[in-house]
Design a protein around this motif. Sequence first.
Motif, PDB file in Angstrom:
ATOM      1  N   LEU A 120       0.821  -1.201   0.000  1.00 30.86           N
ATOM      2  CA  LEU A 120       0.000   0.000   0.000  1.00 30.86           C
ATOM      3  C   LEU A 120       0.860   1.258   0.000  1.00 30.86           C
ATOM      4  CD1 LEU A 120      -2.869  -0.780   2.545  1.00 30.86           C
ATOM      5  CD2 LEU A 120      -3.061  -0.557   0.070  1.00 30.86           C
ATOM      6  N   ILE A 121       1.907   1.224   0.790  1.00 30.65           N
ATOM      7  CA  ILE A 121       2.766   2.394   0.923  1.00 30.65           C
ATOM      8  C   ILE A 121       3.523   2.667  -0.373  1.00 30.65           C
ATOM      9  CG2 ILE A 121       4.785   3.293   2.150  1.00 30.65           C
ATOM     10  CD1 ILE A 121       3.697   1.587   4.580  1.00 30.65           C
ATOM     11  N   ARG A 122       3.986   1.607  -1.021  1.00 27.02           N
ATOM     12  CA  ARG A 122       4.658   1.787  -2.315  1.00 27.02           C
ATOM     13  C   ARG A 122       3.696   2.373  -3.345  1.00 27.02           C
ATOM     14  NH1 ARG A 122       7.520  -3.009  -0.853  1.00 27.02           N
ATOM     15  NH2 ARG A 122       5.862  -4.322  -1.732  1.00 27.02           N
ATOM     16  N   GLY A 123       2.445   1.896  -3.298  1.00 26.02           N
ATOM     17  CA  GLY A 123       1.443   2.421  -4.217  1.00 26.02           C
ATOM     18  C   GLY A 123       1.181   3.900  -3.970  1.00 26.02           C
ATOM     19  N   LEU A 124       1.144   4.288  -2.691  1.00 29.60           N
ATOM     20  CA  LEU A 124       0.916   5.687  -2.348  1.00 29.60           C
ATOM     21  C   LEU A 124       2.036   6.558  -2.890  1.00 29.60           C
ATOM     22  CD1 LEU A 124      -0.923   7.621  -0.755  1.00 29.60           C
ATOM     23  CD2 LEU A 124       0.494   7.182   1.248  1.00 29.60           C
ATOM     24  N   SER A 125       3.257   6.040  -2.834  1.00 27.54           N
ATOM     25  CA  SER A 125       4.410   6.790  -3.308  1.00 27.54           C
ATOM     26  C   SER A 125       4.483   6.838  -4.826  1.00 27.54           C
ATOM     27  CB  SER A 125       5.695   6.156  -2.751  1.00 27.54           C
ATOM     28  OG  SER A 125       6.836   6.797  -3.263  1.00 27.54           O
ATOM     29  N   ASP A 126       4.180   5.710  -5.491  1.00 30.67           N
ATOM     30  CA  ASP A 126       4.402   5.591  -6.925  1.00 30.67           C
ATOM     31  C   ASP A 126       3.205   6.003  -7.783  1.00 30.67           C
ATOM     32  OD1 ASP A 126       6.859   4.556  -6.203  1.00 30.67           O
ATOM     33  OD2 ASP A 126       6.232   2.468  -6.439  1.00 30.67           O
ATOM     34  N   GLN A 127       1.988   5.848  -7.245  1.00 33.70           N
ATOM     35  CA  GLN A 127       0.802   5.965  -8.082  1.00 33.70           C
ATOM     36  C   GLN A 127      -0.066   7.194  -7.801  1.00 33.70           C
ATOM     37  OE1 GLN A 127      -1.362   2.239  -7.806  1.00 33.70           O
ATOM     38  NE2 GLN A 127       0.556   1.098  -7.685  1.00 33.70           N
ATOM     39  N   VAL A 128       0.153   7.858  -6.668  1.00 31.09           N
ATOM     40  CA  VAL A 128      -0.668   9.012  -6.307  1.00 31.09           C
ATOM     41  C   VAL A 128       0.199  10.265  -6.334  1.00 31.09           C
ATOM     42  CG1 VAL A 128      -2.131  10.059  -4.548  1.00 31.09           C
ATOM     43  CG2 VAL A 128      -2.167   7.576  -4.869  1.00 31.09           C
ATOM     44  N   ALA A 129      -0.146  11.209  -7.198  1.00 30.05           N
ATOM     45  CA  ALA A 129       0.615  12.458  -7.271  1.00 30.05           C
ATOM     46  C   ALA A 129       0.551  13.170  -5.926  1.00 30.05           C
ATOM     47  CB  ALA A 129       0.040  13.346  -8.368  1.00 30.05           C
ATOM     48  N   ALA A 130       1.699  13.548  -5.408  1.00 29.44           N
ATOM     49  CA  ALA A 130       1.766  14.155  -4.086  1.00 29.44           C
ATOM     50  C   ALA A 130       1.008  15.482  -4.052  1.00 29.44           C
ATOM     51  CB  ALA A 130       3.216  14.387  -3.683  1.00 29.44           C
ATOM     52  N   PRO A 131       0.088  15.653  -3.098  1.00 27.32           N
ATOM     53  CA  PRO A 131      -0.650  16.908  -2.969  1.00 27.32           C
ATOM     54  C   PRO A 131       0.150  17.907  -2.151  1.00 27.32           C
ATOM     55  CG  PRO A 131      -1.380  15.398  -1.287  1.00 27.32           C
ATOM     56  CD  PRO A 131      -0.318  14.668  -2.078  1.00 27.32           C
ATOM     57  N   GLU A 132      -0.420  19.077  -1.956  1.00 25.42           N
ATOM     58  CA  GLU A 132       0.193  20.034  -1.037  1.00 25.42           C
ATOM     59  C   GLU A 132      -0.057  19.607   0.405  1.00 25.42           C
ATOM     60  OE1 GLU A 132      -0.128  24.396  -2.289  1.00 25.42           O
ATOM     61  OE2 GLU A 132      -1.732  23.442  -3.446  1.00 25.42           O
ATOM     62  N   ILE A 133      -1.261  19.111   0.665  1.00 24.59           N
ATOM     63  CA  ILE A 133      -1.622  18.669   2.016  1.00 24.59           C
ATOM     64  C   ILE A 133      -2.353  17.334   1.910  1.00 24.59           C
ATOM     65  CG2 ILE A 133      -2.937  19.173   4.109  1.00 24.59           C
ATOM     66  CD1 ILE A 133      -2.706  22.139   3.474  1.00 24.59           C
ATOM     67  N   MET A 134      -1.953  16.372   2.734  1.00 22.61           N
ATOM     68  CA  MET A 134      -2.691  15.126   2.838  1.00 22.61           C
ATOM     69  C   MET A 134      -3.278  15.023   4.245  1.00 22.61           C
ATOM     70  SD  MET A 134      -1.808  11.196   1.826  1.00 22.61           S
ATOM     71  CE  MET A 134      -0.455  10.899   2.959  1.00 22.61           C
ATOM     72  N   ILE A 135      -4.595  14.879   4.311  1.00 22.88           N
ATOM     73  CA  ILE A 135      -5.289  14.682   5.583  1.00 22.88           C
ATOM     74  C   ILE A 135      -5.498  13.188   5.770  1.00 22.88           C
ATOM     75  CG2 ILE A 135      -7.370  15.174   6.917  1.00 22.88           C
ATOM     76  CD1 ILE A 135      -5.851  17.702   6.368  1.00 22.88           C
ATOM     77  N   VAL A 136      -5.039  12.648   6.886  1.00 20.96           N
ATOM     78  CA  VAL A 136      -5.173  11.225   7.179  1.00 20.96           C
ATOM     79  C   VAL A 136      -6.198  11.060   8.288  1.00 20.96           C
ATOM     80  CG1 VAL A 136      -3.976   9.113   7.874  1.00 20.96           C
ATOM     81  CG2 VAL A 136      -2.762  10.847   6.518  1.00 20.96           C
ATOM     82  N   ASP A 137      -7.364  10.503   7.933  1.00 16.79           N
ATOM     83  CA  ASP A 137      -8.421  10.250   8.915  1.00 16.79           C
ATOM     84  C   ASP A 137      -8.171   8.878   9.527  1.00 16.79           C
ATOM     85  OD1 ASP A 137     -10.794  10.311  10.405  1.00 16.79           O
ATOM     86  OD2 ASP A 137     -11.963   9.467   8.752  1.00 16.79           O
ATOM     87  N   THR A 138      -7.614   8.850  10.725  1.00 15.18           N
ATOM     88  CA  THR A 138      -7.275   7.579  11.357  1.00 15.18           C
ATOM     89  C   THR A 138      -8.485   7.007  12.086  1.00 15.18           C
ATOM     90  OG1 THR A 138      -6.676   8.274  13.620  1.00 15.18           O
ATOM     91  CG2 THR A 138      -5.051   8.670  11.871  1.00 15.18           C
ATOM     92  N   GLY A 139      -8.331   5.785  12.578  1.00 14.32           N
ATOM     93  CA  GLY A 139      -9.330   5.246  13.484  1.00 14.32           C
ATOM     94  C   GLY A 139      -9.237   5.958  14.824  1.00 14.32           C
ATOM     95  N   ALA A 140     -10.159   5.631  15.714  1.00 16.90           N
ATOM     96  CA  ALA A 140     -10.122   6.198  17.068  1.00 16.90           C
ATOM     97  C   ALA A 140      -9.513   5.170  18.014  1.00 16.90           C
ATOM     98  CB  ALA A 140     -11.527   6.567  17.527  1.00 16.90           C
ATOM     99  N   GLY A 141      -8.961   5.665  19.129  1.00 13.19           N
ATOM    100  CA  GLY A 141      -8.423   4.760  20.135  1.00 13.19           C
ATOM    101  C   GLY A 141      -6.910   4.744  20.153  1.00 13.19           C
ATOM    102  N   ILE A 142      -6.353   3.717  20.783  1.00 12.97           N
ATOM    103  CA  ILE A 142      -4.908   3.669  21.005  1.00 12.97           C
ATOM    104  C   ILE A 142      -4.270   2.412  20.425  1.00 12.97           C
ATOM    105  CG2 ILE A 142      -5.035   5.091  23.095  1.00 12.97           C
ATOM    106  CD1 ILE A 142      -4.809   2.544  24.758  1.00 12.97           C
ATOM    107  N   ASP A 143      -4.933   1.728  19.490  1.00  8.26           N
ATOM    108  CA  ASP A 143      -4.332   0.509  18.950  1.00  8.26           C
ATOM    109  C   ASP A 143      -3.132   0.852  18.075  1.00  8.26           C
ATOM    110  OD1 ASP A 143      -5.092   0.752  16.092  1.00  8.26           O
ATOM    111  OD2 ASP A 143      -7.126   0.519  16.837  1.00  8.26           O
ATOM    112  N   GLN A 144      -2.364  -0.170  17.719  1.00  2.25           N
ATOM    113  CA  GLN A 144      -1.104   0.044  17.008  1.00  2.25           C
ATOM    114  C   GLN A 144      -1.296   0.696  15.646  1.00  2.25           C
ATOM    115  OE1 GLN A 144       2.004  -0.068  17.672  1.00  2.25           O
ATOM    116  NE2 GLN A 144       1.989  -0.980  19.706  1.00  2.25           N
TER     117      GLN A 144
END
Length: 267
Positions: free
Chosen positions: A101-125
Amino acid sequence: MQVVAVTGGKGGVGKTNVAVNLSVALSSLGKDVVLFDADLGLANVDLLMGLSIRHTLADVVSGNMSLADIVTTHESGVRVIPAASGIPEMMDLSSESRAELIRGLSDQVAAPEIMIVDTGAGIDQTVQTFVAACQIPILVVCDEPASLTDCYALIKVLRHSKNIKNFNILVNQAEAKTQGKSVFDRLSTVASRHLDVSLSYLGSIPMDPYLKRSVQERRPLVSAYPRSPAAVAFASCAHSLEALSTETHSSGMAFFLEKLLEPIPAV
């Protein structure tokens, strides 16, 4: 590129609404924005934005799609990377799947000015990993004992496990501006005293009946009802976030990818 995590100590604080509306508000300021739905088990960014999603990260993990295939552009201009909902396997990705997934994010998605990452809630890993990979962590909290307690717990875990010292606090569902600042002051005082961290006040979002209406209509509040009190507050927070982003000079994408590729410690 700057990478911003939107997270919370517990569910129900409006975390995803915050991520969606900040993304759309930043796009209206002329920013190129990607919204990455990283709530891998209970994704609902697409619902709040009124998107008809046919393929998600689950299709990428299964090998049926590339990451570029699933990116969807909202009418606001925000590019959305949709996650899957109700698929337990997404909550516990193997290191190989995560790396793909991470390689795909780097290679296939043109980098924006800002990326907002909506994470899950809580304290899991998974939540810890995504937040630690972002340069600017935003913690959403409400004036409720459970929300405050869980937010403090998340700050404590991130401080001790990921060595994060600086956090931005956004108070949601505030009855007044004074209430939002009061909630922040209480949380900041306790956290600064016991955890050796620095908390910054990003602002507050007031309780607003138009927000509930926009959710029912599956439209982001800031575009559906831009003059509503909460929409105005989101716009103000977006301006503050834009200023924060310009102060951060490190390469957001490189930092994000490097952190996500770090091994997850065994429990």
